[in-house]
Design an enzyme around this catalytic site. Structure first.
Site, PDB file in Angstrom:
ATOM      1  N   HIS A 175       2.805   3.007  -8.788  1.00 54.73           N
ATOM      2  CA  HIS A 175       2.623   1.571  -9.072  1.00 54.73           C
ATOM      3  C   HIS A 175       3.842   1.028  -9.831  1.00 54.73           C
ATOM      4  CE1 HIS A 175      -1.345   1.891  -7.558  1.00 54.73           C
ATOM      5  NE2 HIS A 175      -1.862   2.528  -8.577  1.00 54.73           N
TER       6      HIS A 175
ATOM      7  N   LEU B 138      11.466 -20.168  -3.657  1.00 54.77           N
ATOM      8  CA  LEU B 138      10.316 -19.404  -3.149  1.00 54.77           C
ATOM      9  C   LEU B 138       9.130 -19.439  -4.121  1.00 54.77           C
ATOM     10  CD1 LEU B 138       9.764 -16.603  -1.142  1.00 54.77           C
ATOM     11  CD2 LEU B 138       9.713 -15.725  -3.439  1.00 54.77           C
TER      12      LEU B 138
ATOM     13  N   ASP C 194       0.837  -1.202   0.000  1.00 57.43           N
ATOM     14  CA  ASP C 194       0.000   0.000   0.000  1.00 57.43           C
ATOM     15  C   ASP C 194       0.871   1.251   0.000  1.00 57.43           C
ATOM     16  OD1 ASP C 194      -2.273   1.500   0.044  1.00 57.43           O
ATOM     17  OD2 ASP C 194      -2.806   1.071   2.121  1.00 57.43           O
TER      18      ASP C 194
HETATM   19  C1  FPP Z   1      -2.199   0.133  -3.265  1.00 56.50           C
HETATM   20  O1  FPP Z   1      -1.630   1.419  -3.202  1.00 56.50           O
HETATM   21  C2  FPP Z   1      -1.558  -0.596  -4.333  1.00 56.50           C
HETATM   22  C3  FPP Z   1      -2.213  -1.242  -5.334  1.00 56.50           C
HETATM   23  C4  FPP Z   1      -3.667  -1.314  -5.455  1.00 56.50           C
HETATM   24  C5  FPP Z   1      -1.459  -1.905  -6.410  1.00 56.50           C
HETATM   25  C6  FPP Z   1      -0.274  -2.657  -5.951  1.00 56.50           C
HETATM   26  C7  FPP Z   1       0.520  -3.033  -7.118  1.00 56.50           C
HETATM   27  C8  FPP Z   1       1.853  -2.999  -7.184  1.00 56.50           C
HETATM   28  C9  FPP Z   1       2.730  -2.633  -6.066  1.00 56.50           C
HETATM   29  C10 FPP Z   1       2.568  -3.404  -8.391  1.00 56.50           C
HETATM   30  C11 FPP Z   1       2.312  -4.849  -8.622  1.00 56.50           C
HETATM   31  C12 FPP Z   1       3.300  -5.421  -9.455  1.00 56.50           C
HETATM   32  C13 FPP Z   1       3.117  -6.527 -10.174  1.00 56.50           C
HETATM   33  C14 FPP Z   1       4.279  -7.152 -10.752  1.00 56.50           C
HETATM   34  C15 FPP Z   1       1.798  -7.145 -10.423  1.00 56.50           C
HETATM   35  P1  FPP Z   1      -2.545   2.680  -3.428  1.00 56.50           P
HETATM   36  O2  FPP Z   1      -2.567   3.003  -4.868  1.00 56.50           O
HETATM   37  O3  FPP Z   1      -3.888   2.425  -2.829  1.00 56.50           O
HETATM   38  O4  FPP Z   1      -1.790   3.765  -2.616  1.00 56.50           O
HETATM   39  P2  FPP Z   1      -2.439   5.009  -1.861  1.00 56.50           P
HETATM   40  O5  FPP Z   1      -3.206   4.445  -0.697  1.00 56.50           O
HETATM   41  O6  FPP Z   1      -1.237   5.787  -1.439  1.00 56.50           O
HETATM   42  O7  FPP Z   1      -3.292   5.747  -2.838  1.00 56.50           O
END
Ligand code: FPP
Length: 256
Positions: A52, A146, A35
């Site tokens: 992201h 893993l 997050d």
């Molecule tokens: C939440 O942060 C994050 C997500 C919904 C997406 C997580 C995805 C990745 C870290 C990349 C994944 C990588 C692969 C290889 C599939 P948010 O956007 O809600 O953050 P915020 O709360 O600060 O807005």
């Protein structure tokens, strides 16, 4: 002034304390709610998707670190069944990430003996998201290191609903008696039926909620929260979480 200096000194000591991670008692399964990507980007005046994208690099670094620590399963919450509610552009961007990630990192993951898996409702995913993942799953299925398990279009409540439906169908068909339904049977009807439950759950960015993640499987997991935003999360943070996990006493509802 002196108090502030002392506080700074203490913080500095904490930051530089060498982490002691024991080879024994390494969590077998670590699950991570990644997050804070949006906030990471906003703080830099960048669009949310930049968070992201950088978060994707953190996925690779943490995977390698987890493998080195001897963790057996790393489940990463990459997209929830609720994330479809985000703006269309952001959803489209997120759906392109697995393909990009695998194009860049799969060879190294294979060298590291990592096995890729995925849990979630595949049928709703666009082909350009699903196919590269399925190819990676196929190419790595014999790897013994893993397990990197992507939770993609995953929702804990939906997983339970589907599991319960399967059991209900077995009851209706006379294959199962109502009295036979127990915790083991429910676990066997979840997407994680081949995996141990997570020992440790990590959530980044200071938020402290489960967000529909592994509701059944996290019943006795240890939780570790950090203010670090996901794109800044490194193998060192993972070590910190594991070191703290090792200092805890898991009692599973009993006494020591
Ligand atoms: C939440 O942060 C994050 C997500 C919904 C997406 C997580 C995805 C990745 C870290 C990349 C994944 C990588 C692969 C290889 C599939 P948010 O956007 O809600 O953050 P915020 O709360 O600060 O807005």
């Amino acid at each position: 002034m002196i108090k502030r200096f002392q506080a700074w000194l203490k913080q500095r000591e904490t930051n530089h304390k060498p982490l002691h991670v024991s080879k024994d008692n390494v969590p077998e399964h670590v699950a991570i709610i990644m997050d804070g990507n949006g906030r990471w980007a906003k703080r830099r005046g960048l669009p949310r998707v930049a968070g992201h994208h950088t978060g994707m690099k953190a996925v690779k670094n943490v995977t390698i670190a987890a493998n080195e620590l001897g963790i057996k399963v790393l489940t990463m919450y990459a997209f929830s069944t609720e994330n479809w509610k985000r703006p269309k552009d952001e959803v489209e961007f997120l759906m392109k990430l697995p393909q990009e990630f695998l194009a860049i990192e799969l060879d190294e993951l294979i060298k590291e003996n990592v096995q890729v898996q995925m849990m979630g409702h595949r049928e709703q995913l666009p082909e350009h998201t699903r196919k590269p993942l399925e190819e990676a799953i196929e190419r790595t299925k014999h790897n013994t290191g893993l397990i990197l398990n992507f939770a993609l279009n995953y929702g804990g409540q939906r997983e339970l609903v589907e599991g319960v439906r399967e059991i209900a169908a077995d009851v209706l068909a006379g294959r199962v008696q109502v009295e036979q339904i127990d915790e083991k049977m429910i676990s066997a009807n979840l997407l994680t039926n081949h995996l141990p439950n997570p020992d440790l759950l990590i959530r980044t960015s200071g938020e402290m909620r489960l967000s529909n993640f592994m509701l059944w499987q996290l019943a006795y997991s240890e939780f570790w929260f950090t203010d670090v935003l996901w794109p800044d999360f490194t193998g060192e943070h993972l070590k910190e979480a594991v070191a703290e996990y090792q200092s805890r006493h898991r009692r599973y509802g009993g006494l020591q």
